[in-house]
Design a protein around this motif. Sequence first.
Motif, PDB file in Angstrom:
ATOM      1  N   THR A 223       0.850  -1.188   0.000  1.00  0.00           N
ATOM      2  CA  THR A 223       0.000   0.000   0.000  1.00  0.00           C
ATOM      3  C   THR A 223       0.882   1.232   0.000  1.00  0.00           C
ATOM      4  O   THR A 223       1.754   1.376   0.856  1.00  0.00           O
ATOM      5  CB  THR A 223      -0.912   0.024   1.240  1.00  0.00           C
ATOM      6  OG1 THR A 223      -1.719  -1.152   1.253  1.00  0.00           O
ATOM      7  CG2 THR A 223      -1.805   1.254   1.232  1.00  0.00           C
ATOM      8  N   GLY A 224       0.669   2.112  -0.970  1.00  0.00           N
ATOM      9  CA  GLY A 224       1.472   3.321  -1.044  1.00  0.00           C
ATOM     10  C   GLY A 224       1.106   4.312   0.037  1.00  0.00           C
ATOM     11  O   GLY A 224      -0.067   4.498   0.351  1.00  0.00           O
ATOM     12  N   LEU A 225       2.112   4.955   0.622  1.00  0.00           N
ATOM     13  CA  LEU A 225       1.920   6.005   1.620  1.00  0.00           C
ATOM     14  C   LEU A 225       2.510   7.297   1.074  1.00  0.00           C
ATOM     15  O   LEU A 225       3.704   7.368   0.762  1.00  0.00           O
ATOM     16  CB  LEU A 225       2.607   5.645   2.941  1.00  0.00           C
ATOM     17  CG  LEU A 225       2.122   4.387   3.655  1.00  0.00           C
ATOM     18  CD1 LEU A 225       2.887   4.208   4.966  1.00  0.00           C
ATOM     19  CD2 LEU A 225       0.626   4.437   3.915  1.00  0.00           C
ATOM     20  N   ARG A 226       1.653   8.321   0.943  1.00  0.00           N
ATOM     21  CA  ARG A 226       2.135   9.620   0.495  1.00  0.00           C
ATOM     22  C   ARG A 226       2.606  10.408   1.701  1.00  0.00           C
ATOM     23  O   ARG A 226       1.875  10.568   2.683  1.00  0.00           O
ATOM     24  CB  ARG A 226       1.020  10.379  -0.232  1.00  0.00           C
ATOM     25  CG  ARG A 226       0.605   9.743  -1.543  1.00  0.00           C
ATOM     26  CD  ARG A 226      -0.396  10.603  -2.290  1.00  0.00           C
ATOM     27  NE  ARG A 226      -0.841   9.937  -3.493  1.00  0.00           N
ATOM     28  CZ  ARG A 226      -1.698  10.459  -4.370  1.00  0.00           C
ATOM     29  NH1 ARG A 226      -2.198  11.674  -4.148  1.00  0.00           N
ATOM     30  NH2 ARG A 226      -2.052   9.790  -5.438  1.00  0.00           N
ATOM     31  N   LEU A 251       5.637   6.124  -1.019  1.00  0.00           N
ATOM     32  CA  LEU A 251       6.518   4.993  -0.731  1.00  0.00           C
ATOM     33  C   LEU A 251       5.692   3.764  -0.394  1.00  0.00           C
ATOM     34  O   LEU A 251       4.587   3.883   0.143  1.00  0.00           O
ATOM     35  CB  LEU A 251       7.447   5.329   0.441  1.00  0.00           C
ATOM     36  CG  LEU A 251       8.403   6.497   0.239  1.00  0.00           C
ATOM     37  CD1 LEU A 251       9.202   6.746   1.504  1.00  0.00           C
ATOM     38  CD2 LEU A 251       9.336   6.233  -0.938  1.00  0.00           C
ATOM     39  N   PRO A 252       6.211   2.574  -0.695  1.00  0.00           N
ATOM     40  CA  PRO A 252       5.493   1.333  -0.354  1.00  0.00           C
ATOM     41  C   PRO A 252       5.456   1.132   1.157  1.00  0.00           C
ATOM     42  O   PRO A 252       6.498   0.943   1.802  1.00  0.00           O
ATOM     43  CB  PRO A 252       6.304   0.246  -1.058  1.00  0.00           C
ATOM     44  CG  PRO A 252       7.672   0.824  -1.216  1.00  0.00           C
ATOM     45  CD  PRO A 252       7.477   2.301  -1.394  1.00  0.00           C
ATOM     46  N   GLY A 302      -3.657  -0.780   6.922  1.00  0.00           N
ATOM     47  CA  GLY A 302      -2.842  -1.486   7.897  1.00  0.00           C
ATOM     48  C   GLY A 302      -1.377  -1.120   7.773  1.00  0.00           C
ATOM     49  O   GLY A 302      -0.632  -1.125   8.762  1.00  0.00           O
ATOM     50  N   ALA A 303      -0.936  -0.780   6.537  1.00  0.00           N
ATOM     51  CA  ALA A 303       0.455  -0.396   6.334  1.00  0.00           C
ATOM     52  C   ALA A 303       0.799   0.868   7.114  1.00  0.00           C
ATOM     53  O   ALA A 303       1.863   0.961   7.743  1.00  0.00           O
ATOM     54  CB  ALA A 303       0.725  -0.192   4.840  1.00  0.00           C
ATOM     55  N   LEU A 304      -0.115   1.856   7.104  1.00  0.00           N
ATOM     56  CA  LEU A 304       0.143   3.080   7.854  1.00  0.00           C
ATOM     57  C   LEU A 304       0.146   2.814   9.353  1.00  0.00           C
ATOM     58  O   LEU A 304       0.991   3.336  10.086  1.00  0.00           O
ATOM     59  CB  LEU A 304      -0.905   4.142   7.511  1.00  0.00           C
ATOM     60  CG  LEU A 304      -0.801   5.459   8.289  1.00  0.00           C
ATOM     61  CD1 LEU A 304       0.579   6.082   8.158  1.00  0.00           C
ATOM     62  CD2 LEU A 304      -1.870   6.440   7.823  1.00  0.00           C
ATOM     63  N   ALA A 305      -0.797   1.995   9.818  1.00  0.00           N
ATOM     64  CA  ALA A 305      -0.834   1.665  11.243  1.00  0.00           C
ATOM     65  C   ALA A 305       0.459   0.979  11.668  1.00  0.00           C
ATOM     66  O   ALA A 305       1.033   1.285  12.725  1.00  0.00           O
ATOM     67  CB  ALA A 305      -2.034   0.773  11.545  1.00  0.00           C
TER      68      ALA A 305
END
Length: 448
Positions: A223-226, A251-252, A302-305
């Motif tokens: 999941t991309g995070l800006r 970024l991934p 979930g990636a950001l968490a």
Amino acid sequence: MGTRVALHPDLAQWAASPGGILFCTRVRQHIANGGKLDRRLNLRMTDRERADLIDLFGDAVSVAGVHLARADAVLRGSRHTVPLRMLIIGAGGPIRTKRGQVRYRAIIKRDRLMRERAETLAAIVDVPELAAEHALLASLPDDNRRVPPDGSRAATPHWDTYRAALRAAAEWFRTASRDWKCSERELAALALGGTKTWTDASKAAFSHLVGLPFAEAVHTSDTGLRMTGPAEWHRQGLVADLTLAEPFIELPGQAITRDGRFDLQARGVLLIENQETFEAVASRTSVPRNWLCVWTEGFASGALAHFLGTRVPESLPIAAWGDLDPPGIDIILDLADKSGRSIKPIAMDVELYRRGRKLVEEPSQLEKWLTQAQQQADTVPSPFKGLVAAMIEHGGLRCEQEGLHEQVLPYLHRWLAELKPILSAPATAAFQKMDRHRTAPHQADHET
């Protein structure tokens, strides 16, 4: 409960009169609430309504209401020869009492559960690896308890999670027998009825059933995070210098959490709900000089968490700016819970809400938001209580953060500077009380 009856045309015409409508409606409510037909029913009647009632029930009607037992006797002895209850059923259909509603819901619940059990058994019957689960499920008693069987490898107490995990595991074993490894969303489309139906709980239960970590059992996508701000990502050398991002870099999320080194030199992390506001902060303020700014994209992934829980030092404050509405609050609470970090709301106070331009919405939508705010009133952490109270006071009206840019962007850097580092507090999803509440914007710091 009653059966539907056809009224004599004269009686049906009476039931459609002003007095008939009033009487049948009130008696239906009386019966549904458990009342009996052996006492006086108080009614506030117009002269016309009272005249209609006297036409049918005679001296059973008084100035203040109708004596139901006498009205029933009059109706039974008339040329219609029907009991009062049948009049009410004929005028408006079967009556479902509160006790009857409870029985009805129990029957519906049980029928649904029996259908779900049968469908789940059919979905796994041809999978040898799930033979033990099939036997456990088939042995459940014939009741309406929505719980998995004891001894299941799924190791979850929740029926819906258990059922989803079993269906996914069955499809996984079938595809594995054909030497095919599904992707995460492919397996959900095949087994769960949609590509976005996975939950963290169902993934965990599925992993228990197939005996592999989720990321090994299926192909997963990142999941991309800006984000933008003072940070660098190193993996066998420098991969990304976020200070050079114009206006941001994506970024991934799983990779930057799992691989290499994320060198964060920020004073803290600012989470921003909406994309336009994120880009406004990134390009029109000085905040990214000192703060890592991240777009949450609504309810966070979930990636950001995972990123917040593992890559952000516990000493750094995490702030969040969202819409001033019930979903905006829930987005922050959800991310705090998932990440295990304390997250402080910024630019989400009572004064900004009261000065902000409210959304124009239909009454049904306002009722929905008001109900949600009322539900939040007793449960939200203290930094949100004033905002929730104001939303209730204003009938559920909402403010989006885009409409508050002029009132927030010039002051955001200074407001964030008031958030102090966390010296020795353990990571927790509970909100910490704000150091002090703002009552008006500070003088602009000329850093926009």
